[in-house]
Design a protein around this motif. Sequence first.
Motif, PDB file in Angstrom:
ATOM      1  N   HIS A   1      62.648  48.718  83.734  1.00  7.02           N
ATOM      2  CA  HIS A   1      62.812  49.288  85.075  1.00  7.02           C
ATOM      3  C   HIS A   1      63.457  48.335  86.077  1.00  7.02           C
ATOM      4  CE1 HIS A   1      60.342  52.686  83.839  1.00  7.02           C
ATOM      5  NE2 HIS A   1      59.439  51.830  83.370  1.00  7.02           N
ATOM      6  N   HIS A   2      64.037  47.217  85.623  1.00  6.04           N
ATOM      7  CA  HIS A   2      64.683  46.325  86.579  1.00  6.04           C
ATOM      8  C   HIS A   2      65.888  47.030  87.193  1.00  6.04           C
ATOM      9  CE1 HIS A   2      66.584  42.803  88.349  1.00  6.04           C
ATOM     10  NE2 HIS A   2      65.418  42.186  88.201  1.00  6.04           N
ATOM     11  N   PRO A   3      66.093  46.906  88.513  1.00  4.85           N
ATOM     12  CA  PRO A   3      67.224  47.610  89.153  1.00  4.85           C
ATOM     13  C   PRO A   3      68.579  47.241  88.570  1.00  4.85           C
ATOM     14  CG  PRO A   3      65.685  46.792  90.801  1.00  4.85           C
ATOM     15  CD  PRO A   3      65.238  46.215  89.493  1.00  4.85           C
ATOM     16  N   ASP A   4      68.718  46.017  88.028  1.00  2.00           N
ATOM     17  CA  ASP A   4      70.015  45.642  87.449  1.00  2.00           C
ATOM     18  C   ASP A   4      70.348  46.466  86.217  1.00  2.00           C
ATOM     19  OD1 ASP A   4      70.218  43.797  89.449  1.00  2.00           O
ATOM     20  OD2 ASP A   4      69.503  42.115  88.233  1.00  2.00           O
TER      21      ASP A   4
ATOM     22  N   ALA B   1      72.767  51.780  86.212  1.00  2.11           N
ATOM     23  CA  ALA B   1      74.221  51.792  86.375  1.00  2.11           C
ATOM     24  C   ALA B   1      74.649  52.613  87.588  1.00  2.11           C
ATOM     25  CB  ALA B   1      74.887  52.336  85.109  1.00  2.11           C
ATOM     26  N   ARG B   2      73.956  53.706  87.848  1.00  2.52           N
ATOM     27  CA  ARG B   2      74.366  54.595  88.946  1.00  2.52           C
ATOM     28  C   ARG B   2      73.862  54.033  90.271  1.00  2.52           C
ATOM     29  NH1 ARG B   2      73.052  60.752  87.583  1.00  2.52           N
ATOM     30  NH2 ARG B   2      73.875  60.841  89.726  1.00  2.52           N
ATOM     31  N   ALA B   3      74.755  53.967  91.242  1.00  2.00           N
ATOM     32  CA  ALA B   3      74.422  53.372  92.534  1.00  2.00           C
ATOM     33  C   ALA B   3      73.422  54.221  93.303  1.00  2.00           C
ATOM     34  CB  ALA B   3      75.687  53.163  93.366  1.00  2.00           C
ATOM     35  N   ASP B   4      73.482  55.564  93.165  1.00  2.00           N
ATOM     36  CA  ASP B   4      72.596  56.421  93.929  1.00  2.00           C
ATOM     37  C   ASP B   4      71.147  56.361  93.422  1.00  2.00           C
ATOM     38  OD1 ASP B   4      73.315  57.544  91.538  1.00  2.00           O
ATOM     39  OD2 ASP B   4      73.177  59.609  92.264  1.00  2.00           O
ATOM     40  N   GLU B   5      70.925  55.834  92.227  1.00  2.00           N
ATOM     41  CA  GLU B   5      69.572  55.737  91.677  1.00  2.00           C
ATOM     42  C   GLU B   5      68.950  54.364  91.915  1.00  2.00           C
ATOM     43  OE1 GLU B   5      69.792  56.681  87.588  1.00  2.00           O
ATOM     44  OE2 GLU B   5      70.268  58.801  87.893  1.00  2.00           O
TER      45      GLU B   5
ATOM     46  N   ALA C   1      64.963  52.906  92.122  1.00  2.00           N
ATOM     47  CA  ALA C   1      64.582  51.939  91.096  1.00  2.00           C
ATOM     48  C   ALA C   1      64.076  50.650  91.728  1.00  2.00           C
ATOM     49  CB  ALA C   1      65.772  51.658  90.181  1.00  2.00           C
ATOM     50  N   GLU C   2      64.714  50.217  92.808  1.00  2.00           N
ATOM     51  CA  GLU C   2      64.264  48.998  93.479  1.00  2.00           C
ATOM     52  C   GLU C   2      62.870  49.183  94.084  1.00  2.00           C
ATOM     53  OE1 GLU C   2      67.225  48.118  96.330  1.00  2.00           O
ATOM     54  OE2 GLU C   2      68.698  47.356  94.852  1.00  2.00           O
TER      55      GLU C   2
ATOM     56  N   LEU D   1      59.621  47.032  92.969  1.00  2.00           N
ATOM     57  CA  LEU D   1      58.836  46.274  93.941  1.00  2.00           C
ATOM     58  C   LEU D   1      57.363  46.672  93.887  1.00  2.00           C
ATOM     59  CD1 LEU D   1      61.231  46.209  97.042  1.00  2.00           C
ATOM     60  CD2 LEU D   1      60.657  44.311  95.496  1.00  2.00           C
ATOM     61  N   HIS D   2      57.117  47.949  93.638  1.00  2.00           N
ATOM     62  CA  HIS D   2      55.730  48.406  93.501  1.00  2.00           C
ATOM     63  C   HIS D   2      55.074  47.766  92.280  1.00  2.00           C
ATOM     64  CE1 HIS D   2      52.244  51.022  93.670  1.00  2.00           C
ATOM     65  NE2 HIS D   2      52.471  51.402  92.420  1.00  2.00           N
ATOM     66  N   LEU D   3      55.800  47.708  91.172  1.00  2.00           N
ATOM     67  CA  LEU D   3      55.262  47.076  89.968  1.00  2.00           C
ATOM     68  C   LEU D   3      55.013  45.591  90.201  1.00  2.00           C
ATOM     69  CD1 LEU D   3      57.458  48.734  87.184  1.00  2.00           C
ATOM     70  CD2 LEU D   3      55.112  49.305  87.829  1.00  2.00           C
ATOM     71  N   LYS D   4      55.951  44.928  90.886  1.00  2.00           N
ATOM     72  CA  LYS D   4      55.799  43.502  91.159  1.00  2.00           C
ATOM     73  C   LYS D   4      54.609  43.239  92.073  1.00  2.00           C
ATOM     74  CE  LYS D   4      58.448  39.412  92.520  1.00  2.00           C
ATOM     75  NZ  LYS D   4      57.392  38.870  93.397  1.00  2.00           N
ATOM     76  N   GLN D   5      54.429  44.096  93.072  1.00  2.00           N
ATOM     77  CA  GLN D   5      53.272  43.961  93.968  1.00  2.00           C
ATOM     78  C   GLN D   5      51.968  44.158  93.214  1.00  2.00           C
ATOM     79  OE1 GLN D   5      52.527  47.046  96.995  1.00  2.00           O
ATOM     80  NE2 GLN D   5      52.480  45.404  98.516  1.00  2.00           N
ATOM     81  N   ALA D   6      51.962  45.110  92.294  1.00  3.55           N
ATOM     82  CA  ALA D   6      50.770  45.332  91.475  1.00  3.55           C
ATOM     83  C   ALA D   6      50.477  44.100  90.618  1.00  3.55           C
ATOM     84  CB  ALA D   6      50.959  46.572  90.607  1.00  3.55           C
TER      85      ALA D   6
END
Length: 359
Positions: free
Chosen positions: A104-107, A110-114, A118-119, A123-128
Motif C-alpha cells: 500500500h505504499h503510495p509510490d 501509478a494513477r495520480a488520481d488514486e 493511498a497516501e 499514513l493511517h497504517l503508519k500512525q497505527a
Amino acid sequence: MSSNLLSFAGWYILPNLATGWIQSIYYGIAIRAGDPKPQPGSPKFIRDQRMIHIAVILAYLLYTTYEADWQIRRAGDFYQALGVSPDVDDKALQSRFRRLTVLHHPDKIARADERPAAEAYFLHLKQARDTLIDPAKRFAYDRLGPEMLECKHCITIRDYLDFGAKSIYPYYVGGGLFMILLYFLGHAQWGPYWRFLAFASLAVLELHTITRSTFPAITERLLNPVFAAVTVHPPYLPFQLLTLARKVVVILFIALNQLGPLIQPRRNAIAQQGADAAQQQQLNHLELLAKATDQEATRLLGLDLAPFAADEQAMNMVRGGLKEWLVQNTIRGDPEVRNAVGRVMERRRAGVPAGARGA
C-alpha cells in the motif's frame, strides 16, 4: 453523532407507533372475522396495549444495543487496520507493517488520481504502527482510544492517565448532577436507585479499566471468547467496551423511563387487590362479631325476661317500658329527631295544623 441523535429520537417515536401497528395486526390475526374487536379504552384493549408496548420497548432496547456495537465495529481500531490481534508482539507488528508497506505504499500507485487516497491510508497504517510499537502509547490507546492522540505532550503512562482522568471527569460529574436534577424534577421517579447504581458501576468499571495493566476480565474471559466461538466479531478493546457500556447505560435509562409507567400500574393494581382482600377480610370478621354480639344480647335479654314469662301482664308492661325507653333515647340522642319534635310542638302551641308547612 447524527446517528446517535436519530437513535435517541427514535425512542420517543417508534415504540408508540410500532405498538399501534402491532396491536392492529394482532387483532386482525387473532380475532376471527365477524367477532367484535376490543374497543379502545376497554380493559382488554388497555391490557393488550400495555403488554405489546413493553415487548416493543424491550425489542428496541436490544436493537439499539446491537446498533451501538455495530457502530463500534464499523469505526474499527488500529489492530484491525494492521490485521493483527490485540496481543501481538513488537516483532510480529513490525513484520506485518513491512508487508503492508509493500502493498500500500503510495509510490506503488501509478494513477495520480488514486494517490491522495493511498497516501491517507498509508499514513493511517503508519500512525497505527507508531502508536502500537510504543508501550506508553499502546497502553493509552487500548484504554482511551483514538482520543489519546490529542495529547501531544504526553510521554509516559502517567501522563496519559492524567489526560484520561481529565477527559472523563466532566462526563461523570455532569452526568451525576444531571441525574439528580431529573430526579428532583420528577422525570426519573421509577427505579432511581437502579439508575444511580448503574451509573456508579460504570464509573467504577472505567476507573478500573484505565488504571490496570491488563484487559478487563469481562472482555478476556467472557465477551471475546464467546464472540470468537460463535461469530466473526472482532475482539473488544477496553476503550470499545467502555464506549459500548456508556451507550447502553444511556439507552437503558431511556427504556426505564418508558417501562416505568407501564409496569407501575400493574404493581398498583396488585397492591390494591391485596388491600381490598384485607379490607374484605376485616368486614367479614366484623360481620361475624356483630352476629355473635346480637345472639349474646338476645340470650341475655331472654334470661332477664325469664321471671316474667308466666305473667302476661308483666310482660306487656316490660315491652311497653322498653318501647318507651327506645323512643325517648332516640329522641334525646339524635339532634335531627329532637329538632323535628321541637318544631311540631311549637306548631301545636301556635295552633298550626300538623300537615301545614311553617313559614
